[in-house]
Each structure stands twice: as C-alpha cells, then as structure tokens.
Design a protein around this motif. Structure first.
Motif, PDB file in Angstrom:
ATOM      1  N   GLN A   1      28.699  47.121  38.428  1.00  8.25           N
ATOM      2  CA  GLN A   1      28.991  46.446  37.227  1.00  8.25           C
ATOM      3  C   GLN A   1      29.598  47.204  36.149  1.00  8.25           C
ATOM      4  O   GLN A   1      30.163  46.601  35.196  1.00  8.25           O
ATOM      5  CB  GLN A   1      27.514  45.920  36.967  1.00  8.25           C
TER       6      GLN A   1
ATOM      7  N   ALA B   1      31.087  41.680  36.831  1.00 12.13           N
ATOM      8  CA  ALA B   1      30.106  41.383  35.913  1.00 12.13           C
ATOM      9  C   ALA B   1      28.847  40.380  36.865  1.00 12.13           C
ATOM     10  O   ALA B   1      28.010  40.214  36.517  1.00 12.13           O
ATOM     11  CB  ALA B   1      30.542  40.358  34.867  1.00 12.13           C
TER      12      ALA B   1
ATOM     13  N   TYR C   1      19.254  43.029  38.680  1.00 12.37           N
ATOM     14  CA  TYR C   1      20.308  42.384  38.758  1.00 12.37           C
ATOM     15  C   TYR C   1      20.687  42.106  40.297  1.00 12.37           C
ATOM     16  O   TYR C   1      21.857  42.240  40.620  1.00 12.37           O
ATOM     17  CB  TYR C   1      21.700  43.061  38.026  1.00 12.37           C
TER      18      TYR C   1
END
Length: 199
Positions: A99, A121, A161
């Motif tokens: 990321q 992203a 994430y």
C-alpha cells in the motif's frame, strides 16, 4: 516499581522503548483520521508501535489491567526487535508494502503511471506485514493469550487492511512459529517469564 515498569526496564536493555498513549497523542489522532474508515476501533482497541514508541490506548487501561498490558507489550516487543533487526525505515516500508507504493502516484500527473500506483490503495495481500504480525501473534499463542482460531481474523479482516486472506497458509505459519519461536521471540519470552512472577 510496577510490574509493567519492570518489564519495560528489561526491554530497554535491548531497545529504547518508550510508552505513550493514543488519547494523548496528536499523531495518533491524525493517523486515525486516515484509517478510521476501515478500522474504526484503532484508537480504542489496538496498541500501535511506530519506531521504538508503543502507543497504548490510554493510561487508565495500564493502571486497571497491568497483566494484560504486559501481555500486549510482549506482542509489541516482537515488532520492536524486528525494527532493531531491520532498521526502522526498512521495517516500516516492508510493513506498509504494497500500500505504501501509492505515494508514487503523487509524483505523476494524471496518466498511466498515476492510475497504476493508485492500484496499490486496494487491500492487496501484504506478505511482509503478515510475516511480522504472524511472529507477534504466535507469541500471544505461546503465552496463552490467544488461540490460532482467534488470531486468524486479524489477517483476513479490515483491522489490518485484509493483509493476508489465505487462511490455510496463515494457520501453517502460526503453527510453525508457535512450535519453533524465533530468537527474538525466545528473548522476549525469557524477559516475560522473569517479570511474570511479579504480576
């Protein structure tokens, strides 16, 4: 000297660990602004390490739950020793990869390269983050704080994430490190055992 302070003192012989609190930190509030959409509990449920600074959620937690705080610090100490082993810049870049590559989008006007770097992203698998967290969570398992089943969610959920959504591989790695801890993990376990009788 409290039990936690004793454990911190033992750790400080190896790394210059500092303790801070998220609810007193403008840096953590700023970070939360960017990540709250995928981890709304970042400020209240997660301890965070940046460099050699460990950010607990608040002072009250430390005072009311010293044994739990010491267990959490043992987990974070794995990251502290990994930071020392790899150096902070390398550890941080590896932890945030892939990321972190989105920052390169800022170098280009809107063109093919810009679109390419925006791709990072997305919640793509983060193998280095998974490696670092697998070692730390394996220590939790060894200390009896968590089970493998309870740890898997951190690898596949939004908390980190969606860092590594491959359950079978994660179970394999957690079992490996729980059975054969690394030298850094063994060192922390030794310090923890020295401090544990004080709890």
């Amino acid at each position: 000297m409290s039990d936690l302070e004793y454990f911190i003192g033992l750790l400080q012989k190896e790394v210059p660990v500092r303790i801070k609190y998220k609810d007193e930190s403008w840096e953590m509030r700023l970070l939360y602004f960017f990540i709250k959409w995928f981890n709304p509990h970042f400020m209240t449920d997660f301890t965070t390490v940046i460099g050699y600074t460990v950010y607990f959620t608040n002072r009250k937690f430390i005072e009311q739950c010293p044994k739990q705080a010491m267990q959490i610090l043992a987990h974070e100490a794995v990251h502290l020793l990994d930071t020392k082993r790899f150096s902070f810049p390398i550890f941080a870049l590896a932890y945030l990869f892939p990321q972190v590559l989105i920052v390169f989008a800022l170098l280009f006007p809107i063109n093919a390269f810009y679109i390419f770097f925006l791709f990072f992203a997305l919640p793509l698998p983060a193998p280095f983050r998974a490696y670092f967290e697998a070692r730390a969570y394996s220590l939790d398992i060894i200390l009896g704080k968590r089970s493998i089943e309870s740890v898997i969610k951190y690898f596949i959920s939004w908390d980190y994430y969606k860092m590594f959504p491959f359950k079978e591989k994660i179970v394999s790695v957690l079992e490996k490190y729980s059975k054969y801890p690394s030298q850094e993990m063994k060192y922390i376990m030794d310090l923890y055992q020295k401090a544990e009788p004080r709890v």
